[in-house]
Design a protein around this motif. Sequence first.
Motif, PDB file in Angstrom:
ATOM      1  N   TYR A 152     -47.322 -60.658 -50.420  1.00 36.50           N
ATOM      2  CA  TYR A 152     -48.710 -61.107 -50.510  1.00 36.50           C
ATOM      3  C   TYR A 152     -48.727 -62.528 -51.055  1.00 36.50           C
ATOM      4  CZ  TYR A 152     -50.418 -56.412 -49.650  1.00 36.50           C
ATOM      5  OH  TYR A 152     -50.701 -55.210 -49.069  1.00 36.50           O
ATOM      6  N   ASN A 153     -49.635 -63.355 -50.533  1.00 33.25           N
ATOM      7  CA  ASN A 153     -49.694 -64.737 -50.976  1.00 33.25           C
ATOM      8  C   ASN A 153     -51.148 -65.200 -51.071  1.00 33.25           C
ATOM      9  OD1 ASN A 153     -50.557 -65.484 -48.335  1.00 33.25           O
ATOM     10  ND2 ASN A 153     -48.438 -65.578 -47.648  1.00 33.25           N
ATOM     11  N   ASP A 154     -51.351 -66.456 -51.415  1.00 33.61           N
ATOM     12  CA  ASP A 154     -52.704 -67.002 -51.557  1.00 33.61           C
ATOM     13  C   ASP A 154     -53.492 -66.944 -50.255  1.00 33.61           C
ATOM     14  OD1 ASP A 154     -52.514 -67.489 -54.257  1.00 33.61           O
ATOM     15  OD2 ASP A 154     -51.993 -69.602 -54.033  1.00 33.61           O
ATOM     16  N   ALA A 183     -54.862 -63.557 -50.105  1.00 34.00           N
ATOM     17  CA  ALA A 183     -55.867 -63.379 -51.147  1.00 34.00           C
ATOM     18  C   ALA A 183     -57.194 -64.044 -50.793  1.00 34.00           C
ATOM     19  CB  ALA A 183     -55.354 -63.917 -52.472  1.00 34.00           C
ATOM     20  N   LYS A 184     -57.137 -65.180 -50.118  1.00 34.46           N
ATOM     21  CA  LYS A 184     -58.358 -65.928 -49.783  1.00 34.46           C
ATOM     22  C   LYS A 184     -58.909 -65.602 -48.405  1.00 34.46           C
ATOM     23  CE  LYS A 184     -57.098 -69.778 -52.754  1.00 34.46           C
ATOM     24  NZ  LYS A 184     -56.699 -71.185 -52.829  1.00 34.46           N
ATOM     25  N   SER A 185     -58.215 -64.766 -47.660  1.00 35.98           N
ATOM     26  CA  SER A 185     -58.612 -64.466 -46.293  1.00 35.98           C
ATOM     27  C   SER A 185     -60.044 -63.923 -46.224  1.00 35.98           C
ATOM     28  CB  SER A 185     -57.650 -63.436 -45.686  1.00 35.98           C
ATOM     29  OG  SER A 185     -58.006 -63.158 -44.360  1.00 35.98           O
ATOM     30  N   GLY A 186     -60.835 -64.509 -45.358  1.00 37.01           N
ATOM     31  CA  GLY A 186     -62.179 -64.021 -45.090  1.00 37.01           C
ATOM     32  C   GLY A 186     -63.281 -64.512 -46.001  1.00 37.01           C
ATOM     33  N   ILE A 232     -60.525 -55.558 -41.599  1.00 38.92           N
ATOM     34  CA  ILE A 232     -59.086 -55.521 -41.350  1.00 38.92           C
ATOM     35  C   ILE A 232     -58.353 -55.977 -42.605  1.00 38.92           C
ATOM     36  CG2 ILE A 232     -57.226 -56.480 -39.917  1.00 38.92           C
ATOM     37  CD1 ILE A 232     -59.206 -54.778 -38.328  1.00 38.92           C
ATOM     38  N   CYS A 233     -57.291 -55.280 -42.957  1.00 36.55           N
ATOM     39  CA  CYS A 233     -56.444 -55.731 -44.062  1.00 36.55           C
ATOM     40  C   CYS A 233     -55.767 -57.034 -43.639  1.00 36.55           C
ATOM     41  CB  CYS A 233     -55.388 -54.683 -44.395  1.00 36.55           C
ATOM     42  SG  CYS A 233     -54.183 -55.268 -45.622  1.00 36.55           S
ATOM     43  N   PRO A 234     -55.903 -58.104 -44.424  1.00 34.02           N
ATOM     44  CA  PRO A 234     -55.332 -59.385 -44.016  1.00 34.02           C
ATOM     45  C   PRO A 234     -53.799 -59.406 -44.023  1.00 34.02           C
ATOM     46  CG  PRO A 234     -56.267 -59.569 -46.203  1.00 34.02           C
ATOM     47  CD  PRO A 234     -56.624 -58.202 -45.690  1.00 34.02           C
ATOM     48  N   LYS A 235     -53.186 -58.474 -44.688  1.00 28.18           N
ATOM     49  CA  LYS A 235     -51.715 -58.427 -44.733  1.00 28.18           C
ATOM     50  C   LYS A 235     -51.133 -57.568 -43.617  1.00 28.18           C
ATOM     51  CE  LYS A 235     -47.580 -58.510 -47.066  1.00 28.18           C
ATOM     52  NZ  LYS A 235     -46.683 -57.979 -46.118  1.00 28.18           N
TER      53      LYS A 235
END
Length: 132
Positions: free
Chosen positions: A11-13, A16-19, A49-52
């Motif tokens: 997991y990255n920034d 974390a900032k997605s969406g 949707i899960c960004p990861k």
Amino acid sequence: MTRRSKTKLGYNDRHAKSGITAPLPDIETFPNQYKGYEITIEIPEYTAICPKTGLPDFGTITIHYMPDKDCLELKSLKMYIHAYRNLGIFYENSVNRVLQDVVTACRPVWAKVTGTFAARGGLRSVIEARYP
């Protein structure tokens, strides 16, 4: 000493900032005719949707607020919520983003947004954000 967040499992920034700044439809309003009452809107078919992982997330978003000069118009709210369907965003960010957009749209006396998300991997999350 500065605090650095630890990330695990890649997991990255960006995740974390997605969406949180993605363009979404406007939430329209109409003039409120009364004072001192509360509105609760339950949206049981929230999906994102899960960004990861890219896997779908399902849940119920509940908006509870006291209108001031304007009330949320429900059809535009429905279109706004449906826009999350293909958006990569974490639960926490979606609940806070909905609150931010509701407050921007109608400037309520107060508001609370709760996200109750379906169990995944044996865990169920409930996220709550409040204004002011």
